[in-house]
Design a protein around this motif. Structure first.
Motif, PDB file in Angstrom:
ATOM      1  N   ASP A 224       0.857  -1.182   0.000  1.00 32.48           N
ATOM      2  CA  ASP A 224       0.000   0.000   0.000  1.00 32.48           C
ATOM      3  C   ASP A 224       0.899   1.240   0.000  1.00 32.48           C
ATOM      4  O   ASP A 224       1.669   1.445   0.949  1.00 32.48           O
ATOM      5  CB  ASP A 224      -0.897   0.005   1.236  1.00 32.48           C
ATOM      6  N   PRO A 225       0.848   2.070  -1.036  1.00 35.41           N
ATOM      7  CA  PRO A 225       1.750   3.229  -1.081  1.00 35.41           C
ATOM      8  C   PRO A 225       1.505   4.240   0.038  1.00 35.41           C
ATOM      9  O   PRO A 225       2.364   5.082   0.305  1.00 35.41           O
ATOM     10  CB  PRO A 225       1.455   3.849  -2.454  1.00 35.41           C
ATOM     11  N   LEU A 226       0.362   4.149   0.712  1.00 33.40           N
ATOM     12  CA  LEU A 226       0.086   5.058   1.820  1.00 33.40           C
ATOM     13  C   LEU A 226       0.822   4.648   3.095  1.00 33.40           C
ATOM     14  O   LEU A 226       1.106   5.486   3.958  1.00 33.40           O
ATOM     15  CB  LEU A 226      -1.416   5.115   2.100  1.00 33.40           C
ATOM     16  N   THR A 227       1.142   3.356   3.211  1.00 31.25           N
ATOM     17  CA  THR A 227       1.762   2.862   4.440  1.00 31.25           C
ATOM     18  C   THR A 227       3.095   2.157   4.221  1.00 31.25           C
ATOM     19  O   THR A 227       3.756   1.780   5.189  1.00 31.25           O
ATOM     20  CB  THR A 227       0.802   1.885   5.144  1.00 31.25           C
ATOM     21  N   ALA A 228       3.485   1.946   2.963  1.00 27.14           N
ATOM     22  CA  ALA A 228       4.715   1.193   2.667  1.00 27.14           C
ATOM     23  C   ALA A 228       5.939   1.924   3.192  1.00 27.14           C
ATOM     24  O   ALA A 228       6.064   3.142   3.030  1.00 27.14           O
ATOM     25  CB  ALA A 228       4.842   0.977   1.162  1.00 27.14           C
ATOM     26  N   PRO A 229       6.875   1.209   3.829  1.00 32.25           N
ATOM     27  CA  PRO A 229       8.125   1.826   4.295  1.00 32.25           C
ATOM     28  C   PRO A 229       9.110   1.982   3.138  1.00 32.25           C
ATOM     29  O   PRO A 229       8.865   1.523   2.020  1.00 32.25           O
ATOM     30  CB  PRO A 229       8.631   0.822   5.319  1.00 32.25           C
ATOM     31  N   GLY A 230      10.226   2.570   3.426  1.00 37.42           N
ATOM     32  CA  GLY A 230      11.282   2.669   2.436  1.00 37.42           C
ATOM     33  C   GLY A 230      11.157   3.897   1.558  1.00 37.42           C
ATOM     34  O   GLY A 230      10.157   4.620   1.576  1.00 37.42           O
ATOM     35  N   LYS A 231      12.200   4.116   0.754  1.00 40.86           N
ATOM     36  CA  LYS A 231      12.267   5.303  -0.090  1.00 40.86           C
ATOM     37  C   LYS A 231      11.897   5.027  -1.551  1.00 40.86           C
ATOM     38  O   LYS A 231      11.823   5.965  -2.349  1.00 40.86           O
ATOM     39  CB  LYS A 231      13.680   5.885  -0.038  1.00 40.86           C
ATOM     40  N   ARG A 232      11.656   3.749  -1.872  1.00 39.75           N
ATOM     41  CA  ARG A 232      11.463   3.400  -3.281  1.00 39.75           C
ATOM     42  C   ARG A 232      10.447   2.272  -3.371  1.00 39.75           C
ATOM     43  O   ARG A 232      10.497   1.321  -2.592  1.00 39.75           O
ATOM     44  CB  ARG A 232      12.800   2.967  -3.885  1.00 39.75           C
ATOM     45  N   LEU A 233       9.531   2.339  -4.352  1.00 36.60           N
ATOM     46  CA  LEU A 233       8.485   1.321  -4.466  1.00 36.60           C
ATOM     47  C   LEU A 233       8.084   1.170  -5.937  1.00 36.60           C
ATOM     48  O   LEU A 233       7.804   2.158  -6.630  1.00 36.60           O
ATOM     49  CB  LEU A 233       7.267   1.745  -3.636  1.00 36.60           C
ATOM     50  N   TYR A 234       8.077  -0.078  -6.419  1.00 37.91           N
ATOM     51  CA  TYR A 234       7.602  -0.354  -7.772  1.00 37.91           C
ATOM     52  C   TYR A 234       6.067  -0.360  -7.773  1.00 37.91           C
ATOM     53  O   TYR A 234       5.444  -1.075  -6.987  1.00 37.91           O
ATOM     54  CB  TYR A 234       8.103  -1.712  -8.269  1.00 37.91           C
ATOM     55  N   LEU A 235       5.471   0.403  -8.685  1.00 35.99           N
ATOM     56  CA  LEU A 235       4.013   0.418  -8.763  1.00 35.99           C
ATOM     57  C   LEU A 235       3.447  -0.915  -9.245  1.00 35.99           C
ATOM     58  O   LEU A 235       2.286  -1.217  -9.001  1.00 35.99           O
ATOM     59  CB  LEU A 235       3.547   1.550  -9.690  1.00 35.99           C
ATOM     60  N   SER A 236       4.271  -1.713  -9.906  1.00 36.26           N
ATOM     61  CA  SER A 236       3.807  -3.030 -10.338  1.00 36.26           C
ATOM     62  C   SER A 236       3.686  -4.004  -9.163  1.00 36.26           C
ATOM     63  O   SER A 236       3.128  -5.092  -9.317  1.00 36.26           O
ATOM     64  CB  SER A 236       4.748  -3.615 -11.400  1.00 36.26           C
ATOM     65  N   ASP A 237       4.206  -3.620  -7.999  1.00 36.44           N
ATOM     66  CA  ASP A 237       4.063  -4.426  -6.782  1.00 36.44           C
ATOM     67  C   ASP A 237       3.132  -3.745  -5.773  1.00 36.44           C
ATOM     68  O   ASP A 237       3.125  -4.092  -4.593  1.00 36.44           O
ATOM     69  CB  ASP A 237       5.432  -4.648  -6.130  1.00 36.44           C
ATOM     70  N   THR A 238       2.358  -2.763  -6.276  1.00 35.13           N
ATOM     71  CA  THR A 238       1.596  -1.888  -5.397  1.00 35.13           C
ATOM     72  C   THR A 238       0.086  -2.055  -5.611  1.00 35.13           C
ATOM     73  O   THR A 238      -0.361  -2.344  -6.722  1.00 35.13           O
ATOM     74  CB  THR A 238       1.998  -0.419  -5.681  1.00 35.13           C
ATOM     75  N   LYS A 239      -0.666  -1.825  -4.565  1.00 32.83           N
ATOM     76  CA  LYS A 239      -2.128  -1.860  -4.658  1.00 32.83           C
ATOM     77  C   LYS A 239      -2.619  -0.751  -5.576  1.00 32.83           C
ATOM     78  O   LYS A 239      -2.212   0.403  -5.450  1.00 32.83           O
ATOM     79  CB  LYS A 239      -2.743  -1.677  -3.261  1.00 32.83           C
ATOM     80  N   TRP A 240      -3.481  -1.092  -6.521  1.00 30.65           N
ATOM     81  CA  TRP A 240      -4.071  -0.074  -7.385  1.00 30.65           C
ATOM     82  C   TRP A 240      -5.534   0.168  -7.014  1.00 30.65           C
ATOM     83  O   TRP A 240      -6.218  -0.702  -6.484  1.00 30.65           O
ATOM     84  CB  TRP A 240      -3.916  -0.425  -8.863  1.00 30.65           C
ATOM     85  N   GLU A 241      -5.993   1.376  -7.298  1.00 27.40           N
ATOM     86  CA  GLU A 241      -7.393   1.736  -7.060  1.00 27.40           C
ATOM     87  C   GLU A 241      -8.253   1.361  -8.250  1.00 27.40           C
ATOM     88  O   GLU A 241      -9.438   1.036  -8.112  1.00 27.40           O
ATOM     89  CB  GLU A 241      -7.509   3.247  -6.801  1.00 27.40           C
ATOM     90  N   LYS A 242      -7.668   1.388  -9.444  1.00 25.50           N
ATOM     91  CA  LYS A 242      -8.378   1.082 -10.672  1.00 25.50           C
ATOM     92  C   LYS A 242      -7.380   0.533 -11.676  1.00 25.50           C
ATOM     93  O   LYS A 242      -6.239   1.013 -11.750  1.00 25.50           O
ATOM     94  CB  LYS A 242      -9.044   2.338 -11.243  1.00 25.50           C
ATOM     95  N   ALA A 243      -7.772  -0.477 -12.437  1.00 23.64           N
ATOM     96  CA  ALA A 243      -6.894  -1.046 -13.465  1.00 23.64           C
ATOM     97  C   ALA A 243      -7.752  -1.582 -14.607  1.00 23.64           C
ATOM     98  O   ALA A 243      -8.573  -2.478 -14.405  1.00 23.64           O
ATOM     99  CB  ALA A 243      -6.025  -2.149 -12.880  1.00 23.64           C
ATOM    100  N   GLU A 244      -7.569  -1.023 -15.793  1.00 27.72           N
ATOM    101  CA  GLU A 244      -8.309  -1.456 -16.977  1.00 27.72           C
ATOM    102  C   GLU A 244      -7.355  -1.483 -18.161  1.00 27.72           C
ATOM    103  O   GLU A 244      -6.517  -0.592 -18.321  1.00 27.72           O
ATOM    104  CB  GLU A 244      -9.458  -0.488 -17.284  1.00 27.72           C
ATOM    105  N   VAL A 245      -7.489  -2.523 -19.006  1.00 23.52           N
ATOM    106  CA  VAL A 245      -6.676  -2.625 -20.218  1.00 23.52           C
ATOM    107  C   VAL A 245      -7.583  -2.971 -21.401  1.00 23.52           C
ATOM    108  O   VAL A 245      -8.695  -3.481 -21.218  1.00 23.52           O
ATOM    109  CB  VAL A 245      -5.554  -3.686 -20.077  1.00 23.52           C
ATOM    110  N   GLY A 246      -7.084  -2.687 -22.606  1.00 21.23           N
ATOM    111  CA  GLY A 246      -7.901  -2.871 -23.802  1.00 21.23           C
ATOM    112  C   GLY A 246      -7.921  -4.283 -24.344  1.00 21.23           C
ATOM    113  O   GLY A 246      -8.689  -4.582 -25.275  1.00 21.23           O
ATOM    114  N   TRP A 247      -7.095  -5.156 -23.785  1.00 19.19           N
ATOM    115  CA  TRP A 247      -7.071  -6.556 -24.235  1.00 19.19           C
ATOM    116  C   TRP A 247      -6.602  -7.420 -23.076  1.00 19.19           C
ATOM    117  O   TRP A 247      -5.685  -7.053 -22.351  1.00 19.19           O
ATOM    118  CB  TRP A 247      -6.130  -6.742 -25.421  1.00 19.19           C
TER     119      TRP A 247
END
Length: 589
Positions: free
Chosen positions: A441-464
């Motif tokens: 969770d980017p709101l509570t995750a520790p550290g100075k660096r975080l990959y968004l691909s390992d992060t909780k998303w609020e919305k995710a949609e793709v075309g295929w």
């Protein structure tokens, strides 16, 4: 215009002990050349050339003796293509690099940044700098461009370190490829087995070898990436066309054996019959002004699968109209990479029919690419997946429902493979999918660096397909991993356009960075524009990207609560083949 038909030939591609293409193959290629010449008869020569650029860092200089070395090397690569055409009975002058008098024209471009600021992912940025600084002399929309980069340095222990982009992509209309320079890159050193070199590059952490072998690798790399620039796919040739000491230039490790016979190598690189068949009509080699922009006017009928005592036969037919002069196929099982594509060439028979006989195939799932080649240099590719059961019976693709990749089985199979850096990386990517954990969770995750691909998303949609972390989709093992410009990335978001990923950051992070990119090796090209939004405000817009391209992104997000990453097709009402991805998407404090 309807072209003369050629009697049906299935080309077995048998080569004799001297590596000469079989007479059957020569006849097929010669017949195709006649069709191409008839199509272009009466047209003025185009004088089309391959342009060459030498790129180096800010306040640096081209590497020592660059002009003499590269003139020799370009001449040798051109001669190599000429010799490969000659094996098939085709007269050619080789690659028409741009020349002034007896010398090749090599446009030198100094970068905006120091050499160390460019890396293997800098191809898009380097291309943009070249386009601006050459002021129209190099036009990536219409030209075929070979770019040498002087992006290497020598460590204290004399090890050369290459940090250059190294890839190629293109078609009959345009193309570009990046290759690396070094003060020992020189075709005259292909026989120097006494002098040694140590080097490190993107594919090899460390290698020590003779200077002759090094030049085999790196001049072979030039010839290979130029093949991609001309539109050739990865192609491992056909076992029956390769002599014992031959290896396909466009196949697995084929580029590492350029003129290997000069220094006692066990193999030497050759261009497959399929590759020669496609290059025959390429505008760079036909030198015709007839436009390659005119796409194929006709499409082949559905592929019909048959089983007989000879094995698997696939048939198709073409309506009257502009016909391809020939076809080649690439065949492999889906569990191996495209570098192992087995090629066979075929010609169009009476009544506009195409019959492809593949013999007895072992049981398994196969990917078949059928590439139709037209006299103006255009190609059309159709891909089908089909299965062959244990009795050698093929199932027609229209009756086949392709299962999703079984992640656990895929992982277990890779565990049993021979260990390599690539296998280790793939296993590292698969491990979190086999044993998943909750996203950070980017709101509570520790550290100075975080990959968004390992992060909780609020919305995710793709075309295929569906949103995915750190892989493309589960459609196929062949296209599972995030690959761009020949490199597999461990972190990223699959973002086939139109797509959106939304993250709640709570104004807790300072910067966002990523590579906005487009998947490699697509014959049907889409195009995408990436945008980044913060709390509904546009923060970033990318240039338009297409197959194999990428561009770096870094923006400030200190005041952003909701961050949105979007990708949209630039084609009106069409998102076909828009395989966009966010690579290494990172937020930092």
């Amino acid at each position: 215009m309807k072209f003369p038909t050629i009697s049906l030939l299935f080309v077995s591609l048998a080569a004799n002990c001297f590596g000469q293409i079989s007479q059957v193959s020569k006849d097929a290629i010669t017949a195709s050349e006649k069709v191409i010449k008839a199509y272009h008869a009466g047209t003025a020569p185009s004088n089309k050339v391959v342009k060459v650029v030498y790129f180096h860092g800010y306040q640096a200089q081209p590497l020592p003796n660059w002009e003499e070395r590269l003139n020799r090397t370009l001449h040798d690569v051109s001669k190599y293509y000429q010799e490969e055409f000659s094996k098939s009975g085709i007269q050619s002058n080789g690659v028409p690099f741009e020349k002034s008098g007896d010398k090749y024209v090599i446009t030198v471009v100094e970068g905006n940044f120091r050499s160390g600021d460019y890396d293997i992912n800098a191809g898009q940025r380097i291309g943009e700098e070249i386009a601006r600084k050459t002021a129209g002399k190099v036009n990536f929309s219409t030209d075929h461009v070979l770019i040498f980069t002087g992006l290497s340095y020598k460590k204290e222990d004399s090890t050369y370190v290459f940090h250059s982009p190294y890839w190629g992509t293109g078609s009959s209309q345009k193309g570009v490829c990046f290759v690396a320079d070094c003060d020992l890159l020189d075709s005259k050193l292909l026989t120097d087995t006494a002098q040694r070199i140590k080097f490190s590059e993107q594919a090899i952490a460390f290698k020590e070898c003779s200077v002759a072998e090094f030049n085999s690798w790196y001049i072979g790399g030039i010839a290979h990436e130029m093949g991609h620039m001309f539109g050739l796919p990865h192609d491992n040739g056909n076992p029956s066309e390769l002599a014992a000491k031959e290896i396909s230039l466009m196949g697995q490790y084929g580029s590492r054996h350029f003129r290997g016979y000069l220094w006692g190598d066990r193999k030497s690189s050759v261009i497959s019959a399929a590759g020669i068949m496609q290059l025959l009509s390429h505008p760079v080699f036909t030198q015709s002004v007839t436009s390659a922009n005119n796409g194929p006017e006709s499409a082949n009928d559905t592929l019909h699968f048959e089983n007989n005592d000879k094995g698997v036969t696939i048939r198709s037919a073409f309506p009257t109209g502009t016909l391809p002069y020939a076809c080649y196929t690439l065949l492999r099982t889906v569990d191996i990479t495209e570098y192992f594509n087995k090629s066979s060439i075929h010609t169009i028979g009476p009544a506009n029919q195409l019959n492809m006989q593949f013999g007895k195939l072992p049981g398994g799932m196969y990917l078949l690419s059928v590439v139709l080649i037209y006299p103006n240099g255009a190609i059309k590719t159709d891909q089908q997946i089909f299965t062959v059961n244990s009795d050698g019976i093929a199932a027609a693709p229209q009756l086949l429902i392709t299962p999703y990749v079984n992640i656990k089985a895929f992982h277990n199979r890779l565990l049993k493979e021979e260990k390599s850096k690539e296998t280790a990386l793939k296993l590292k990517i698969l491990e979190p999918l086999v044993h998943p954990t909750s996203p950070a969770d980017p709101l509570t995750a520790p550290g100075k660096r975080l990959y968004l691909s390992d992060t909780k998303w609020e919305k995710a949609e793709v075309g295929w397909q569906e949103p995915a972390r750190n892989y493309y989709s589960r459609e196929s093992e062949r296209t599972f991993f995030l690959e761009n410009q020949g490199k597999i990335y461990e972190k990223g978001l699959f973002a086939h356009a139109p797509s959106v990923y939304s993250f709640k950051l709570g104004k807790k992070w300072r910067t966002f960075s990523a590579l906005a990119a487009f998947r490699d090796d697509l014959r049907e090209e889409g195009s995408v524009r990436f945008t980044i939004w913060g709390d509904g405000k546009l923060l970033y817009t990318s240039p338009v990207l297409t197959t194999g391209q990428q561009t770096p992104v870094k923006i400030a997000i200190a005041q952003v609560d909701i961050l949105e990453l979007k990708a949209e097709s630039t084609a009106p009402d069409n998102n076909g083949h828009c395989w966009s991805i966010w690579l290494n998407p990172v937020i930092e404090r």
